[in-house]
Motif scaffolding. Structure first.
Motif, PDB file in Angstrom:
ATOM      1  N   PRO A  78       7.114-139.299  39.754  1.00 13.49           N
ATOM      2  CA  PRO A  78       7.870-138.321  40.547  1.00 13.49           C
ATOM      3  C   PRO A  78       6.961-137.223  41.106  1.00 13.49           C
ATOM      4  CG  PRO A  78       8.994-138.801  38.476  1.00 13.49           C
ATOM      5  CD  PRO A  78       7.655-139.453  38.387  1.00 13.49           C
ATOM      6  N   GLY A  79       7.138-136.917  42.366  1.00 16.88           N
ATOM      7  CA  GLY A  79       6.332-135.890  43.029  1.00 16.88           C
ATOM      8  C   GLY A  79       5.036-136.397  43.606  1.00 16.88           C
ATOM      9  N   ALA A  80       4.749-137.696  43.445  1.00 16.28           N
ATOM     10  CA  ALA A  80       3.477-138.246  43.925  1.00 16.28           C
ATOM     11  C   ALA A  80       3.343-138.141  45.443  1.00 16.28           C
ATOM     12  CB  ALA A  80       3.345-139.706  43.499  1.00 16.28           C
ATOM     13  N   GLU A  81       4.475-138.128  46.132  1.00 18.12           N
ATOM     14  CA  GLU A  81       4.437-138.075  47.594  1.00 18.12           C
ATOM     15  C   GLU A  81       3.896-136.750  48.118  1.00 18.12           C
ATOM     16  OE1 GLU A  81       8.392-136.475  46.242  1.00 18.12           O
ATOM     17  OE2 GLU A  81       7.090-138.177  45.713  1.00 18.12           O
ATOM     18  N   ASN A  82       3.809-135.746  47.271  1.00 20.72           N
ATOM     19  CA  ASN A  82       3.300-134.437  47.694  1.00 20.72           C
ATOM     20  C   ASN A  82       1.785-134.303  47.553  1.00 20.72           C
ATOM     21  OD1 ASN A  82       5.983-133.506  48.130  1.00 20.72           O
ATOM     22  ND2 ASN A  82       6.193-133.128  45.928  1.00 20.72           N
ATOM     23  N   VAL A  83       1.140-135.353  47.071  1.00 20.57           N
ATOM     24  CA  VAL A  83      -0.299-135.332  46.821  1.00 20.57           C
ATOM     25  C   VAL A  83      -0.987-136.386  47.686  1.00 20.57           C
ATOM     26  CG1 VAL A  83      -2.108-135.653  45.068  1.00 20.57           C
ATOM     27  CG2 VAL A  83       0.074-134.578  44.445  1.00 20.57           C
ATOM     28  N   THR A  84      -2.179-136.073  48.170  1.00 20.49           N
ATOM     29  CA  THR A  84      -3.027-137.067  48.821  1.00 20.49           C
ATOM     30  C   THR A  84      -3.919-137.689  47.750  1.00 20.49           C
ATOM     31  OG1 THR A  84      -3.061-135.850  50.915  1.00 20.49           O
ATOM     32  CG2 THR A  84      -4.810-137.465  50.561  1.00 20.49           C
ATOM     33  N   TRP A  85      -3.738-138.995  47.495  1.00 15.10           N
ATOM     34  CA  TRP A  85      -4.480-139.687  46.445  1.00 15.10           C
ATOM     35  C   TRP A  85      -5.671-140.417  47.047  1.00 15.10           C
ATOM     36  CZ3 TRP A  85      -2.748-138.053  41.942  1.00 15.10           C
ATOM     37  CH2 TRP A  85      -1.412-137.680  41.821  1.00 15.10           C
ATOM     38  N   ILE A  86      -6.836-140.250  46.442  1.00 18.85           N
ATOM     39  CA  ILE A  86      -8.074-140.820  46.975  1.00 18.85           C
ATOM     40  C   ILE A  86      -8.788-141.579  45.866  1.00 18.85           C
ATOM     41  CG2 ILE A  86     -10.310-140.324  48.030  1.00 18.85           C
ATOM     42  CD1 ILE A  86      -9.035-137.707  49.112  1.00 18.85           C
TER      43      ILE A  86
END
Length: 244
Positions: A78-86
């Protein structure tokens, strides 16, 4: 056996169970608030437990990690969509000179050897704005924590989604400030999934020198999350380094 201690998709869910948010996460969130940080990079973000909590309205938050397994888990939370994952390491950091805060938590910086540490600090320095802050923690070598990483001291059992799991740590090599150890994970059928880690136990002055060489001016070090003085029994060294 594998050298990626976090590369098992069956066991990755246990990471947050073993490393829940606590006073360390509170410390980093409070620092972000005190700096009014609008742009944050979490280097070595792992499963993204802290990263996602930092991604509040008005902030740009990036989580970087070399483990695809951990990032895949992070992206499903939950909330992963608010982060840019690299997927990557410090080499993935772009030298914009505009970032307010870079974090490297969970003792992740201890995985870097001397050359990798120098390169990482230079990349971080190039990304931060003047006055921007790098914050991280590292285990205090004076506490000699690795001496307690024995089968006898760490042996335990618990029920997991994989069934009953038997676990322990065992140091296999100590060379200078480098400690290599195996994490054993024995399943009910007797399979032992062994994950090897290498950590570098550096003293505060070694980090201070490396930080200053990378362009950090003010370097503050504490022996705990509430600004305690450093003593031989301090478990962690907590660093705040400000880019010149």
């Amino acid at each position: 056996m594998t050298t990626d201690p976090y590369g098992d998709p069956d066991l990755v869910a246990l990471y947050d169970v073993d490393n829940p948010g606590g006073i360390d996460h509170d410390h980093y969130r409070a620092l972000a608030e005190a700096l009014d940080a609008r742009t944050i990079i979490d280097l070595g973000c792992g499963t993204g437990l802290l990263t996602r909590s930092l991604a509040t309205s008005g902030r740009s938050v990036s989580g970087i990690d070399p483990s695809s397994v951990m990032l895949d888990w992070a992206r499903r939370q939950p909330g992963a969509e608010n982060v840019t994952w690299i997927l990557g390491d410090a080499g993935s950091i772009v030298a914009t000179g505009a970032v307010d805060l870079v974090l490297c938590t969970g003792n992740a910086i201890m995985h870097l050897n001397a050359d990798d540490l120098r390169r990482a600090l230079r990349r971080i320095s190039g990304a931060l704005r003047p006055g921007g802050v790098l914050a991280f923690e590292s285990r205090n070598p004076s506490a000699r924590e690795w001496e307690r990483w024995t089968r006898e001291a760490t042996l335990g059992e618990r029920d997991t989604d994989l069934g009953r799991l038997t676990e322990w740590l065992e140091v296999t090599d100590i060379t200078g400030d480098r400690v290599t150890f195996d994490a054993h994970n024995v399943l009910l059928d007797g399979e032992d999934r062994i994950y090897t880690s290498t950590l570098y136990f550096r003293r505060a002055e070694a980090f201070r020198t490396a930080l200053q060489d990378a362009g950090f001016g003010q370097v503050d070090v504490a022996g705990g999350w509430n600004g305690e003085d450093i003593t031989p029994t301090s478990r962690v060294l907590v660093f705040h380094a400000r880019r010149s």
